[in-house]
Design a protein around this motif. Structure first.
Motif, PDB file in Angstrom:
ATOM      1  N   LEU A  16       0.836  -1.190   0.000  1.00 25.85           N
ATOM      2  CA  LEU A  16       0.000   0.000   0.000  1.00 25.85           C
ATOM      3  C   LEU A  16       0.876   1.248   0.000  1.00 25.85           C
ATOM      4  N   PRO A  17       0.762   2.122  -0.996  1.00 23.88           N
ATOM      5  CA  PRO A  17       1.601   3.328  -1.038  1.00 23.88           C
ATOM      6  C   PRO A  17       1.158   4.347   0.007  1.00 23.88           C
ATOM      7  N   HIS A  18       2.136   4.981   0.638  1.00 26.31           N
ATOM      8  CA  HIS A  18       1.816   5.969   1.669  1.00 26.31           C
ATOM      9  C   HIS A  18       3.060   6.781   2.019  1.00 26.31           C
ATOM     10  N   PRO A  19       2.882   8.002   2.546  1.00 20.13           N
ATOM     11  CA  PRO A  19       4.010   8.757   3.094  1.00 20.13           C
ATOM     12  C   PRO A  19       4.506   8.089   4.370  1.00 20.13           C
ATOM     13  N   ALA A  20       5.547   8.648   4.958  1.00 18.36           N
ATOM     14  CA  ALA A  20       6.014   8.158   6.255  1.00 18.36           C
ATOM     15  C   ALA A  20       4.867   8.249   7.260  1.00 18.36           C
ATOM     16  N   LEU A  21       4.738   7.206   8.074  1.00 17.92           N
ATOM     17  CA  LEU A  21       3.641   7.130   9.038  1.00 17.92           C
ATOM     18  C   LEU A  21       4.163   7.232  10.464  1.00 17.92           C
ATOM     19  N   GLU A  22       3.474   8.013  11.254  1.00 23.58           N
ATOM     20  CA  GLU A  22       3.713   8.082  12.700  1.00 23.58           C
ATOM     21  C   GLU A  22       2.376   7.807  13.376  1.00 23.58           C
ATOM     22  N   VAL A  23       2.167   6.540  13.734  1.00 24.70           N
ATOM     23  CA  VAL A  23       0.896   6.104  14.313  1.00 24.70           C
ATOM     24  C   VAL A  23       0.962   6.271  15.820  1.00 24.70           C
ATOM     25  N   VAL A  24       0.012   6.985  16.391  1.00 22.46           N
ATOM     26  CA  VAL A  24      -0.039   7.140  17.845  1.00 22.46           C
ATOM     27  C   VAL A  24      -1.404   6.653  18.339  1.00 22.46           C
TER      28      VAL A  24
END
Length: 489
Positions: free
Chosen positions: A133-141
């Motif tokens: 799945l294409p996506h920018p950098a993720l920061e999941v909180v």
């Protein structure tokens, strides 16, 4: 839909939602689920932080071609409101939720479902687990204690984030993009109990208010639903105008942010007036049924004579102060927005009444999108506490999320929605509290939006989640992430 639960969990989002549903995660009981999320990240060799508040932050690098797109902060909360139907044998401290499908909706058996906000966690885990799945950098909180004190969001360090776009997944209506929310605070009045010996020939009655619909104290406060605590106060006040009695027990509601569905009291009445108690209870039930004929017609008032060995009861002064407190503490919508038609601007919910050996506690959830109005309602509660001889405390003070007119992420999600559905989404502000306000205060540079699938009757045992809407919202989120490369270039 005719899917079995096994078939449904083949979808990555429902796979992770089912896993979460097997882990107890009531507010304040998040250690196990926080550990599960930590192990999830470690197993996939993703950068992960577990802080002292048990918040989990998981980071994943951008996929090829998205390295120069601003990082995305994806946010939800891991805790849930724990409500169950009377007679449901479920221990929220250790039992897994029992998921069941009814047509195209997902329920839990006799309890809250925890889609608020387990579905955000499931979306995040499905995205973090995928390699295609294409996506920018993720920061999941994923935060803790959102449903009670918002402690997790309040304690999370802004130093953990570099993202510029903030996507909250704690909304409950597909097709609506949330761009602003109310701030709130929890206020408690603690009334000391003066006990005295029970004297004379008396009868004890258990008074119960039941059958109410309840609901989220932000999202449903404008619907005119009955508040069991306030109804009980009116009933007790009515009885006090007919004859003298003493209280020995009082309780109602379970969570400050849920409109209380049930409340009860034990009263001790001189034997000469005992026969009037059931009669007056029936009269008050008729009054409540008429007042709530549209919003809460199932309301029930019962007065059952009980055999109790209580030797101590509340004094006349304490009994009177209890009734004064319930009658005077404000409840319901306090003001409507003059700018956004139909939006509740300020409200308060007398969500919990509890008793101990030394005090009766009245807990209210106060909300407003205007800081000064929130403070005004708070001061009103504080004045009432002084009048009744109660102490007064507050907790979980969180800020409102102000509307940002120049939001780029709003424009992106609007365009993607129109391409995806063939119509424009509704842009709304809500009266419920979202953690967006806390994060935008900590990270003033971020551009925030909130979305989610259709879920219904949250914070009640009737909570249910639309399966098709959950899948559509997942696909919509992936489309928005995919389009960010072109949109932010």
């Amino acid at each position: 839909m005719n899917k079995t639960l096994t078939e449904l969990t083949n979808h990555p989002v429902f796979h992770y939602f089912a896993e979460l549903s097997s882990i107890p995660r009531g507010s304040g009981n998040e250690k196990e689920v926080s550990g599960y999320l930590l192990r999830f990240a470690e197993k996939r060799k993703l950068a992960v932080i577990q802080d002292e508040a048990l918040n989990i932050i998981i980071k994943k690098e951008a996929t090829a071609g998205y390295e120069h797109v601003p990082a995305i902060i994806l946010q939800g909360h891991m805790d849930m409101v724990c409500e169950k139907n009377k007679g449901t044998a479920h221990d929220f401290d250790k039992d897994p939720l029992q998921l069941q499908i009814k047509e195209d909706m997902l329920f839990a058996s006799g309890t809250t479902l925890g889609a608020d906000n387990g579905i955000a966690v499931a979306y995040a885990l499905a995205l973090l687990d995928a390699n295609d799945l294409p996506h920018p950098a993720l920061e999941v909180v994923i935060t803790t204690e959102e449903e009670t004190t918002m402690k997790g969001a309040l304690e999370v360090s802004p130093d953990h984030f570099s993202g510029e776009v903030f996507i909250n997944l704690d909304s409950e209506e597909e097709g609506k993009l949330l761009v602003s929310s109310a701030g709130g605070i929890t206020a408690s009045q603690n009334l000391p109990i003066q006990w005295e010996p029970l004297t004379g020939d008396t009868s004890a009655f258990l008074i119960q208010i039941t059958g109410l619909y309840g609901g989220h104290s932000g999202m449903s406060i404008h619907k005119g639903r009955g508040n069991a605590n306030k109804l009980l106060g009116r009933l007790l006040n009515g009885l006090s105008e007919a004859f003298d009695f003493r209280l020995s027990l009082l309780s109602g509601g379970l969570k400050s942010n849920a409109i209380p569905r049930e409340a009860e009291a034990v009263i001790h009445v001189p034997e000469a007036h005992a026969s009037r108690v059931p009669e007056l209870a029936d009269i008050w039930e008729s009054i409540f049924k008429e007042e709530l004929r549209t919003s809460d017609s199932r309301v029930s008032v019962t007065a059952e004579k009980v055999n109790l060995l209580h030797e101590q009861v509340y004094s006349a002064e304490t009994t009177g102060s209890v009734i004064n407190s319930i009658m005077l503490i404000p409840n319901g919508v306090q003001s409507m927005s003059q700018e956004i038609e139909g939006l509740t601007e300020s409200s308060t919910n007398l969500g919990v009444i509890s008793s101990s050996a030394s005090a009766i506690t009245f807990v209210s959830e106060i909300r407003s999108s205007v800081k000064s109005l929130k403070e005004q309602i708070l001061k009103q509660n504080e004045r009432i506490a002084r009048m009744t001889g109660s102490s007064f405390t507050t907790q979980a003070d969180y800020p409102e999320w102000p509307y940002r007119k120049d939001s780029k992420v709003q424009k992106l999600f609007e365009e993607v929605y129109e391409n995806h559905y063939g119509k424009r989404p509704e842009i709304v502000a809500i009266h419920a509290g979202l953690e967006c306000g806390i994060f935008t205060e900590k990270l003033p540079h971020i551009d925030a939006i909130s979305l989610g699938p259709d879920m219904f009757d949250v914070h009640t045992p009737e909570e249910h989640l639309s399966i098709p809407s959950t899948i559509r919202t997942w696909e919509y989120l992936l489309s928005a992430l995919r389009e960010m490369k072109a949109f932010y270039s």
